[in-house]
Design a protein around this motif. Structure first.
Motif, short mmCIF file in Angstrom:
data_model
loop_
_atom_site.label_atom_id
_atom_site.label_comp_id
_atom_site.label_asym_id
_atom_site.label_seq_id
_atom_site.Cartn_x
_atom_site.Cartn_y
_atom_site.Cartn_z
N HIS A 158 0.86 -1.49 0.03
CA HIS A 158 0.04 0.04 0.04
C HIS A 158 0.96 1.18 -0.14
O HIS A 158 0.44 2.31 -0.64
N ILE A 159 2.03 1.06 0.69
CA ILE A 159 2.95 2.45 0.68
C ILE A 159 3.56 2.47 -0.68
O ILE A 159 3.57 3.44 -1.20
N LYS A 160 4.20 1.22 -1.01
CA LYS A 160 4.79 1.50 -2.54
C LYS A 160 3.82 1.91 -3.47
O LYS A 160 4.16 2.79 -4.37
N ASN A 161 2.54 1.43 -3.40
CA ASN A 161 1.45 1.97 -4.44
C ASN A 161 1.43 3.41 -4.48
O ASN A 161 1.13 4.02 -5.60
N THR A 162 1.31 4.02 -3.34
CA THR A 162 1.20 5.34 -3.24
C THR A 162 2.23 5.96 -3.63
O THR A 162 2.05 7.24 -4.47
N LEU A 163 3.40 5.67 -3.42
CA LEU A 163 4.46 6.44 -4.00
C LEU A 163 4.61 6.07 -5.43
O LEU A 163 5.00 7.00 -6.17
N ASP A 164 4.21 5.04 -5.95
CA ASP A 164 4.17 4.83 -7.47
C ASP A 164 3.22 5.66 -8.17
O ASP A 164 3.59 6.20 -9.18
#
Length: 515
Positions: A158-164
């Motif tokens: 979820h954090i990586k997706n937000t940054l992506d």
């Protein structure tokens, strides 16, 4: 692991994955006509060929990325920070070595092959510069595999997706500005390298923030870490290499037989269809560590229940989307790009969409087999089918042009999915019919009604605009959603969902009534 915890984790990962995927679709929808209209079909075709070399560089990661995900997840569960550092350190050193090798090949060796590959009339000076930028980009991409493997291992999807999403907005904005400043096709290369540079900077920082003890460690435990990584990666490497060779050979085979512009006519419908493949990956991404945890406990019944239930959910959500592309794909392509792209790419889009439909019948097979360490069958099937696809691609492109490439992919996909269907059924200790009945029958019934309805609407009211496509799809989904609610979900599943919705809204209403 409690079922509620599993469901919450899957829901969080899937929802953020879906938002990330949706943002990418919107960006491509807006940018692709602008980019091709600005740089031209031939230049865009050259860029597709050049970019495929970065895909070949990714082949060299030898399956270390997936191994790192699996081992980090395992040792985080055990609370062994020292082991996490050991496997990360080996993966980092390995990726750094491969990055240096890739840069050497792409920067110094491959440019000599461009005149034969691109043919007469191509701008070799620009193509060489593109290739050298891609060489730097390959370094960033390979180094980032170490950090993204850590992030996925910690299940910070979820954090990586937000940054992506954030990075994915910055990169096309830069491309847009550079094209407006007349940098032409070089804008795409600069945008790509910016994307991977931001990835490396942000994700390395995220790893250090989440896992404070992170550091490079080389010592007595390194040999054990190497063996652990190779135990998984050696088999994954063979499989991944075969698939990537088959995938990245597509633009090269087309370039060998056809002028550069045909790569653009292939790439656009292929990219449109490929979003279906990416959505499947998005929906299934978080399951491998969960299957791995159940496997470590020897709980095959829980694995079977999880596999059946979420395959049914994913299939029910995905089938109407891929059927929408099957029915409206050609019309959308004509409105989105041009009548020429629709005419030249319609069979490509049809064959590739059917390929993804076949694949979507088993969205979790790869995560299951990797999670339960059944890697031998993955290697055998993927290598054999990739060879089949490459050979068929060469033969069919020579005979039928870009349509032949898409047909070769469909044939290879059908063969591989049939084999995996039989194997997964045996592993789950169920019959093929029980497998189909538990995962597919109810979703297929609802989807058949949806397909018949939107096909009738399209035939009666041929769409000439986005609005026409949208209202026909809206009508189809208005029928499909209640139908799927009663056909796909069990009575207990409907009851649980109703209670969750009622509880959430009830809590909100209670808060509003508080003095």
């Amino acid at each position: 692991m409690k079922i509620k915890s599993v469901n919450r984790r899957i829901a969080l990962n899937a929802s953020t994955n879906f938002v990330r995927f949706g943002s990418q679709v919107v960006i491509v929808f807006l940018m692709t006509p602008f980019i091709i209209g600005s740089v031209g079909d031939a230049s865009y075709g050259v860029w597709v060929v050049i970019l495929s070399f970065a895909g070949y560089a990714a082949i060299l990661e030898f399956g270390v990325h997936e191994s790192l995900i699996k081992l980090v997840s395992k040792y985080e569960t055990l609370g062994d920070a020292a082991k996490i550092n050991q496997v990360f350190s080996i993966a980092f050193l390995f990726m750094a070595s491969l990055a240096l090798l890739s840069f050497t090949i792409l920067f110094w060796i491959v440019p000599g092959a461009l005149p034969r590959l691109l043919g007469e009339g191509a701008d070799l000076q620009t193509a060489t510069l593109l290739l050298k930028i891609v060489a730097f980009d390959a370094v960033l991409m390979l180094m980032n595999f170490s950090f993204s493997g850590m992030i996925y291992g910690f299940q910070l999807y979820h954090i990586k997706n937000t940054l992506d999403i954030f990075i994915g907005l910055v990169s096309p904005l830069v491309v847009y500005i550079l094209i407006r400043l007349d940098y032409g096709v070089l804008s795409l290369a600069y945008g790509t390298i910016l994307f991977n540079a931001l990835n490396l900077l942000i994700f390395s920082s995220l790893c250090k923030y989440h896992f404070r003890p992170l550091r490079l460690v080389y010592g007595s435990g390194s040999f054990t870490a190497v063996r652990e990584i190779l135990a998984v990666s050696s088999r994954l490497f063979t499989s991944a290499t075969a698939l990537r060779l088959a995938r990245n050979s597509q633009p090269l085979v087309i370039a060998w037989f056809l002028p550069p512009a045909w790569n653009a006519f292939y790439a656009v419908p292929a990219r449109l269809a490929d979003y279906g493949n990416e959505l499947l990956y998005v929906l299934s991404r978080g399951f491998m560590p969960i299957f791995s945890e159940y496997h470590s406990r020897g709980d095959r019944a829980a694995i079977r229940e999880l596999y059946f239930r979420f395959t049914r959910f994913i299939v029910a959500g995905f089938f109407p989307l891929i059927l929408s592309l099957l029915v409206f794909g050609e019309s959308f392509l004509s409105i989105w790009m041009s009548a020429e792209y629709a005419e030249k790419g319609k069979w490509v889009l049809l064959f590739l969409t059917l390929s993804i439909f076949v694949q979507s019948c088993q969205p979790l097979w790869a995560k299951l087999l990797i999670g339960v360490e059944r890697l031998g069958v993955i290697v055998s099937v993927n290598v054999s089918v990739s060879i089949l696809q490459i050979v068929l691609g060469i033969v069919l492109v020579a005979a039928y042009g870009i349509d032949g490439m898409a047909l070769s992919i469909l044939c290879a996909m059908f063969v591989s999915q049939f084999i995996y269907f039989r194997y997964v059924a045996r592993y789950l200790e169920t019959t093929p019919w029980d497998y189909i009945r538990g995962c597919h029958v109810r979703a297929l019934l609802a989807s058949a009604v949806f397909f018949a309805l939107i096909s009738t609407l399209r035939g009666t009211f041929p769409p000439q605009s986005y609005f026409a496509i949208l209202w026909q799809l809206a009508f189809g989904f208005a029928v499909y959603i209640p139908l799927a609610w009663f056909l796909v979900l069990s009575r207990n599943e409907r009851r649980v969902l109703n209670e969750k919705v009622a509880g959430r809204f009830g809590a909100g209403a209670a808060k509003e009534l508080e003095p």
